[in-house]
Write a protein that holds these residues in place. Structure first.
Motif, PDB file in Angstrom:
ATOM      1  N   THR A 124       0.699   8.181  36.783  1.00  0.00           N
ATOM      2  CA  THR A 124      -0.651   8.006  37.322  1.00  0.00           C
ATOM      3  C   THR A 124      -1.661   8.851  36.567  1.00  0.00           C
ATOM      4  O   THR A 124      -2.858   8.610  36.657  1.00  0.00           O
ATOM      5  N   ARG A 129      -2.165  11.914  37.247  1.00  0.00           N
ATOM      6  CA  ARG A 129      -2.575  13.002  38.157  1.00  0.00           C
ATOM      7  C   ARG A 129      -1.461  14.038  38.220  1.00  0.00           C
ATOM      8  O   ARG A 129      -0.370  13.749  38.678  1.00  0.00           O
ATOM      9  N   ARG A 151       5.356   9.878  39.268  1.00  0.00           N
ATOM     10  CA  ARG A 151       4.225  10.760  39.530  1.00  0.00           C
ATOM     11  C   ARG A 151       3.406  10.955  38.258  1.00  0.00           C
ATOM     12  O   ARG A 151       2.176  10.935  38.272  1.00  0.00           O
TER      13      ARG A 151
END
Lengths: 503, 272
Positions: free
Chosen positions: B115, B117, B112
């Motif tokens: 990325t 983000r 996660r």
């Protein structure tokens, strides 16, 4: 040659031998006098220089006269063929004498060691280099003239870029052989078309025994102006052959109106019995290659365009694959990332060593290797440039990784991030600018290299260029050179723009 | 409760940075570590969150020996310990917001976080942290566009994102002027008092030590040579001071009115 070693820091002890003896000894063996005058290093250096120069000179003399026997004969031949060797020999002689004089000087004084003699040694070495290199400024200047036309063709090759579809235009006139006494019409003037007239219109072919046949005055009208026309014959049984005169094919030059006039002797031709007896119709022809239709891109231009596109893509693909593979490799080759444990350190040294070996082999040599593997063509070139790019970029990338600020790495690690998160958030943001910069630089190199990788069969325009140069087709080669120059200039501009945006 | 027992660090080149150091820090304390440059303050702080592996000894934090932890377990402990650096150690080319968000990396799954983000709740948390430190208006600037004091506040915000139980501050104000130094230390003090975060902070300025420390330890050549409460350091004698800062050190001024760097002024004064 390190001159500073010849200057002693303190005065030497007095010489072991008187100056005159030192000079004599140096005549016997250059440098011996200096050595005994307590200047051993100077003596050894001079002996070494003299021996090296002497050996080189002997080798060059022998090379210049490889088939002669005996020293005198060899020297005479060599000096005759290459007078510059004489100059080399004179320098060596001068050095020999100077060494003896230097020994006298050295033995006479205990202070100072003039370095002028080493300047002479240097000059002698450069003179040998000049001879070995075959340096000849005179030839460069005098042959520049002759090189002019081919160079001009390279500089302005565009005549070769267009061509016209061509066809052979044949203009004929009948000849009766032998003459029958009756008038024979022969060639007739035609309005708006090229035509041939002969005078006379009948005659006899040459005989097998060499008796010449009838001499015709052949006149052509309205042919392609200012161009060449070949004279051909068609015998009564339909065989076509070129007119020869004194062993040469006959070619005529038309004038500005497209007219010509030439004297030809009717050639010998053995006719089979089946051709029958009696007078027969021969045909004399003027053949010209004439352009018809609209100008179009020449075959060379089309090839060059095709290959320059291939070239650009070779460079592009090689850079792309190079980046793709250099990125992971560079992390393994960065000491600051790999010094965590002995195991990773081993990977680091291994990666570094492999990269160094790969990088030390030129892309052209890689291309030769890959041509053996995958055969001629762009793929070999792409492989060669890719391999070299991986090594070069891997090194540059890893060095920029090594030069990053370790502070953020420490800080990100302290947050509990794992290795890959640390790389993503502490290393990557720091290395993007140098990476972009190095990548563009490599792209430049790869495009440039891809233009010559074809010289060894790696595809791209280099292959055409090499071929055209060997065929002495300088105009076509010029087209290739122009394309390379234009491409490199455009890509230079593009990469400068990209650099300005991203770095 | 943090308990350091017989902590020793010998670097590969043979330098003994910490020699048998033992002390205890109860939760909620603002512990200040003083000592000359090279006395082992940074090494001590880095041993606690294992940026540096100690050679010997135990680091017991709530009963767990941090010195023995590896891999995932170590990272889980690290994320509860915020760290603030003298040179801020921000990623200069990244935005302030991103820098603050990196404080959450220890809580995010790897895939996660790669990325770039972050979860919305983390982003909201980052804004709150920036708000609290008064630099929310700088959030979208590049970190290196900020002044030194602002950068250090970003550093604190990053540490805050970790939801820390303890903050290690390695000379957090040594690169800042005295006015900013107070501002930064006040923020650390508020984290200490309001949020109950234990703070271990190395400092050079005696007046700052006297103003913020609830307890002080002194290191000299890797050895613990002083340990005292806030009251103790207010009444610190020249003899004690010399023991920490070396025989040549001279105390400048007297009482609570001391300003300036003990190390800088006294060491140079002594040498001159």
């Amino acid at each position: 040659m390190s001159l500073k070693h010849t200057v002693p820091e303190e005065p030497r002890a007095p010489s072991l031998v008187p100056p005159a003896v030192a000079a004599l000894l140096s005549l016997l063996l250059p440098g011996l006098g200096q050595a005994l005058a307590r200047s051993l290093r100077r003596g050894l250096l001079l002996l070494f220089s003299f021996a090296t120069l002497g050996g080189l000179l002997a080798w060059r003399i022998r090379l210049a006269a490889p088939r002669d026997e005996g020293a005198v004969a060899i020297a005479r031949k060599a000096f005759h063929l290459q007078p510059f060797l004489l100059f080399n020999a004179l320098l060596l002689l001068l050095l020999y004498l100077w060494i003896a004089w230097d020994a006298w000087q050295t033995a006479r004084r205990t202070e100072g060691a003039p370095v002028g003699i080493f300047a002479l040694v240097l000059v002698a070495f450069f003179a040998v280099g000049w001879q070995v290199g075959g340096i000849d400024p005179v030839r460069f200047v005098t042959q520049l003239d002759e090189a002019g036309p081919p160079l001009m063709r390279v500089l302005w090759p565009w005549e070769r870029a267009i061509e016209y579809p061509q066809e052979v235009q044949i203009v004929k006139a009948p000849i009766l052989s032998p003459c029958t006494g009756e008038p024979f019409a022969g060639g007739q003037p035609k309005e708006g078309e090229p035509y041939l007239l002969t005078d006379p219109t009948c005659g006899n072919p040459s005989e097998q025994d060499g008796t010449p046949g009838t001499t015709f005055t052949l006149r052509g009208f309205g042919l392609e102006p200012n161009s060449e026309a070949e004279i051909w014959w068609e015998d009564p049984i339909g065989n076509e052959f070129r007119q020869r005169q004194e062993g040469e094919y006959v070619t005529v030059q038309t004038d500005a109106q497209g007219n010509f006039e030439v004297q030809i002797v009717m050639p010998y031709r053995l006719l089979p019995p089946s051709a029958g007896e009696g007078p027969k119709i021969w045909t004399v022809e003027a053949r010209q290659v004439v352009s018809v239709g609209k100008p179009q891109a020449s075959k060379e231009l089309k090839l060059a365009i095709e290959k320059i596109i291939e070239t650009i893509f070779i460079g592009m693909m090689a850079t792309f694959f190079g980046i793709l593979l250099a990125l992971p490799v560079s992390f393994f080759a960065a000491r600051n990332l790999m010094s965590a444990s002995p195991f990773t350190l081993v990977i680091y040294y291994l990666t570094r060593a492999v990269l160094n070996v790969i990088r030390s082999i030129e892309p052209l040599i890689w291309a030769i290797i890959f041509v053996i593997v995958v055969g001629l063509g762009p793929f070999a070139g792409i492989l060669a440039l890719t391999v070299h790019s991986i090594a070069a970029l891997g090194k540059l990338y890893s060095e920029s990784i090594e030069s990053i600020d370790p502070g953020p790495i420490e800080a990100i690690q302290a947050t509990g991030a794992n290795w890959i998160q640390t790389v993503r958030y502490a290393v990557v943001p720091q290395i993007i600018p140098p990476f972009v910069s190095f990548t563009i630089y490599r792209w430049d190199i790869n495009i440039r290299m891809s233009t010559i990788i074809g010289f060894v069969g790696g595809g791209g325009i280099g292959f055409l260029l090499a071929q055209w140069i060997r065929l002495l087709d300088y105009r076509a080669a010029g087209i290739a050179v122009w394309f390379i120059a234009i491409t490199v200039a455009i890509l230079d501009y593009v990469s400068a723009e990209i650099r300005a945006r991203f770095v | 409760m943090l308990e350091i027992r017989n902590l020793t660090k010998i670097y590969d080149d043979g330098t003994v940075a910490l020699k048998n150091v033992s002390f205890t820090v109860p939760d909620g304390e603002f512990l200040v570590i003083i000592g000359l440059s090279g006395s082992g303050k940074s090494t001590l702080l880095r041993c606690i969150n294992r940026l540096i592996d100690p050679t010997e000894g135990q680091i017991l934090w709530n009963g767990v020996d941090l010195a023995q932890l590896e891999g995932e377990e170590l990272r889980k402990v690290r994320r509860q310990i915020g760290m603030i650096f003298q040179h801020f150690n921000l990623v200069k080319r990244s935005s302030v917001l991103t820098n603050v968000l990196t404080g959450r990396l220890g809580y995010l799954p790897t895939w996660r976080s790669l990325t770039g983000r972050f979860p919305p709740e983390d982003i909201q948390r980052a804004w709150q942290a920036l708000e609290r430190l008064g630099i929310a208006d700088q959030a979208h600037k590049r970190a290196d566009e900020l002044s030194g004091g602002q950068q250090q506040r970003v550093g604190i915000a990053r540490a805050l994102m970790q939801d820390p139980k303890m903050i290690l501050a390695d000379e957090p104000v040594a690169s800042l002027d005295p006015v900013l130094a107070h501002s930064i230390l006040q923020r650390l003090e508020s984290l200490n008092r309001e949020d109950g975060i234990t703070v271990l902070c190395s400092l050079h300025y005696l007046d700052l030590v006297q103003r913020y420390a609830t307890r002080v330890i002194g290191l000299r050549q890797g050895e613990l040579v002083y340990e005292g409460s806030r009251e103790d350091i207010r009444q610190m004698t020249d003899a004690q001071f010399k023991e920490i800062y070396g025989e040549e050190a001279e105390r400048i001024g007297a009482g609570g009115g001391i300003t300036g760097s003990i190390e800088e002024h006294s060491a140079r004064g002594g040498a001159a």
